[in-house]
Write a protein that holds these residues in place. Structure first.
Motif, PDB file in Angstrom:
ATOM      1  N   VAL A 140       0.964  -1.162  -0.049  1.00 12.24           N
ATOM      2  CA  VAL A 140       0.158  -0.122  -0.096  1.00 12.24           C
ATOM      3  C   VAL A 140       0.949   1.177   0.067  1.00 12.24           C
ATOM      4  N   ASP A 141       1.948   1.273   0.579  1.00 13.57           N
ATOM      5  CA  ASP A 141       2.913   2.385   0.684  1.00 13.57           C
ATOM      6  C   ASP A 141       3.358   2.553  -0.555  1.00 13.57           C
ATOM      7  N   ALA A 142       3.795   1.648  -1.164  1.00 17.88           N
ATOM      8  CA  ALA A 142       4.550   1.537  -2.459  1.00 17.88           C
ATOM      9  C   ALA A 142       3.621   2.321  -3.725  1.00 17.88           C
ATOM     10  N   MET A 143       2.229   1.735  -3.564  1.00 17.07           N
ATOM     11  CA  MET A 143       1.195   2.151  -4.500  1.00 17.07           C
ATOM     12  C   MET A 143       0.834   3.676  -4.175  1.00 17.07           C
ATOM     13  N   THR A 144       0.567   4.186  -2.888  1.00 13.13           N
ATOM     14  CA  THR A 144       0.630   5.423  -2.797  1.00 13.13           C
ATOM     15  C   THR A 144       1.522   6.257  -3.067  1.00 13.13           C
ATOM     16  N   ALA A 145       2.716   5.953  -2.840  1.00 12.66           N
ATOM     17  CA  ALA A 145       3.912   6.797  -2.996  1.00 12.66           C
ATOM     18  C   ALA A 145       3.934   6.972  -4.599  1.00 12.66           C
ATOM     19  N   THR A 146       3.783   6.134  -5.297  1.00 15.44           N
ATOM     20  CA  THR A 146       3.827   6.147  -6.790  1.00 15.44           C
ATOM     21  C   THR A 146       2.712   6.749  -7.249  1.00 15.44           C
ATOM     22  N   HIS A 147       1.469   6.843  -6.643  1.00 12.78           N
ATOM     23  CA  HIS A 147       0.269   7.507  -7.048  1.00 12.78           C
ATOM     24  C   HIS A 147       0.653   8.956  -6.796  1.00 12.78           C
ATOM     25  N   GLN A 148       1.205   9.086  -5.788  1.00 10.08           N
ATOM     26  CA  GLN A 148       1.553  10.898  -5.387  1.00 10.08           C
ATOM     27  C   GLN A 148       2.544  11.226  -6.493  1.00 10.08           C
ATOM     28  N   ALA A 149       3.441  10.098  -6.786  1.00 15.65           N
ATOM     29  CA  ALA A 149       4.427  10.832  -7.693  1.00 15.65           C
ATOM     30  C   ALA A 149       3.843  11.053  -8.997  1.00 15.65           C
TER      31      ALA A 149
END
Ligand SMILES: Cc1cc2nc3c(=O)[nH]c(=O)nc-3n(C[C@H](O)[C@H](O)[C@H](O)COP(=O)(O)OP(=O)(O)OC[C@H]3O[C@@H](n4cnc5c(N)ncnc54)[C@H](O)[C@@H]3O)c2cc1C
Length: 388
Positions: A140-149
């Motif tokens: 979830v952290d990796a997906m959220t970080a990519t979504h924000q990027a």
């Protein structure tokens, strides 16, 4: 009562979860508690890979709780004598001692002995965004970080012209095609090389109309490098370099087989199985199912078609031939693939027949089949025993 024996299943995705339900419902009850199923997976949550491209770009449409249902909840119909879930990685398989070494996510080690073993640890692509081997929180952290990027990025590069690359580029095109530069490097002469050329051509034309630039014949070399101004520099095999704000790698699907002795693997790293899913050279009652097994070409049908035949073969082996049946498994060789390209188009071929974009969109593109996520984790497709 004799101590219970363990049917150990490594990998809690489509293959491991489906087979566990099948055995618990239709095979093991006739052995009256002689066996328990232990399912090992690094995450407590099933990951519905199919919907990952849309979940990454639009988590509001596919939230984590739908994408990643909890495995133990999906197995709540069984008692603790029948079923146990272990959150761990298999780190070593010793077929002589019939043991698997496990590492918990806290780093602790343990060893499990098995009476029967099913290797179902699948494959991982280079990016963990679409095939994670981590606990849910990390994913979830990796997906959220990519979504924000993605929101900040002005130039996004997608690498890989297979189904995942096309789906990701399509989602990006739908969302940002008018506002950001999106480039897809196919690494080949066309898109979707696994299926007939017409599908790749249609997908490319849909992507182009969404504002995605598709580049063929150029491959990326080496790993992308970050610069101090937060750009990613990518080296191309034509000698050029490109600078992007975000690079999404949709290439390099490899079997998760590093813990398995090399003599059990083929040249690609898949587990060598015969037509009965038995792993040659691993001793009795050792099987492999799903993407990691040599019979599979990768895909859900190669899992779901195989669950009942393997269940029947295991029933035969566990009962010393009294029950079950040894059936020859033949995979369906007919071309099947459905690839959504953005929010309103898709390309598809089902059992050798090309289907219109609208039908492919209805089947997969509209929702990325996310309503099937929980039913898959609960084994709803295997409520009845299949008579073979
Ligand atoms: C983005 C995407 C979209 C897709 N869309 C489709 C589609 O529309 N239709 C289709 O047919 N197929 C599709 N596929 C392919 C499909 O998802 C796979 O065929 C399917 O996931 C295979 O299931 P599996 O259980 O064999 O392996 P996997 O899904 O790879 O699961 C393996 C499991 O084993 C775990 N594991 C790995 N290493 C270890 C270890 N050492 N110890 C314990 N556990 C371990 C992993 O964490 C994972 O949970 C898609 C794949 C991706 C990536």
């Amino acid at each position: 009562m004799a101590p219970q024996k363990t049917v150990l299943i490594l990998g809690g995705s489509f293959a491991g979860v489906s087979l566990a339900h099948y055995l618990l419902r239709h095979v093991l009850p006739s052995f009256e508690d002689s066996y328990r199923v232990v399912l090992v997976n690094p995450s407590r949550n099933f990951f519905f890979k199919i919907a990952a491209p849309r979940a990454l770009v639009r988590p509001d449409l596919i939230p984590p709780e739908t994408l990643m249902p909890e495995i133990e909840t999906s197995f709540s119909e069984y008692t603790s004598t029948e079923f146990e879930f272990m959150q761990a990685y298999a780190t070593n398989l010793n077929t002589a001692l019939r043991q698997v070494h496990l590492q918990g996510i806290d780093g602790s080690s343990s060893v499990l002995e098995y009476e029967a073993l099913v290797i179902a640890t699948g494959t991982s692509s280079k990016s963990s965004l679409w095939s994670p081997r981590d606990p849910k929180e990390v994913t979830v952290d990796a997906m959220t970080a990519t979504h924000q990027a993605l929101q900040r990025a002005m130039h996004v590069v997608v690498v890989g012209g297979g189904a995942v690359g096309v789906e990701v580029a399509g989602e990006l095109g739908s969302e940002f095609g008018n506002t950001k530069k999106i480039t897809l490097y196919s690494g080949s002469s066309r898109l979707l090389t696994m299926v007939r050329p017409r599908l790749g051509r249609d997908a490319e034309s849909y992507l182009t109309s969404l504002g995605v630039k598709v580049v063929h014949g150029i491959r990326l070399t080496g790993s992308p490098k970050s610069t101090v101004d937060k750009k990613t520099i990518v080296q191309l095999d034509n000698g050029e370099t490109i600078s992007a704000d975000l690079v999404l790698d949709a290439t390099g699907s490899k079997p998760n087989s590093e813990y398995i002795p090399k003599h059990l693997l083929d040249e690609k790293g898949s587990v060598k199985v015969d037509t009965h899913f038995r792993v040659a050279g691993a001793g009795p009652k050792v099987y492999s199912l799903g993407d990691i097994a040599s019979y599979s070409h990768g895909g859900i049908l190669d899992v779901t078609d195989a669950v009942a035949p393997l269940g029947s073969i295991m029933e035969y082996d566990l009962s010393n031939g009294m029950f079950g049946k040894v059936v020859e498994f033949k995979r369906n060789e007919k071309e099947t693939m459905i690839v959504p390209v953005g929010r309103s188009k898709a390309v598809g071929v089902v059992f050798g027949y090309r289907i219109p974009s609208f039908l492919a969109w209805v089947i997969k593109g509209r929702t990325f089949m996310v309503s099937s996520s929980i039913p898959y984790s609960r084994g709803d497709g295997f409520k009845k025993k299949v008579l073979l």
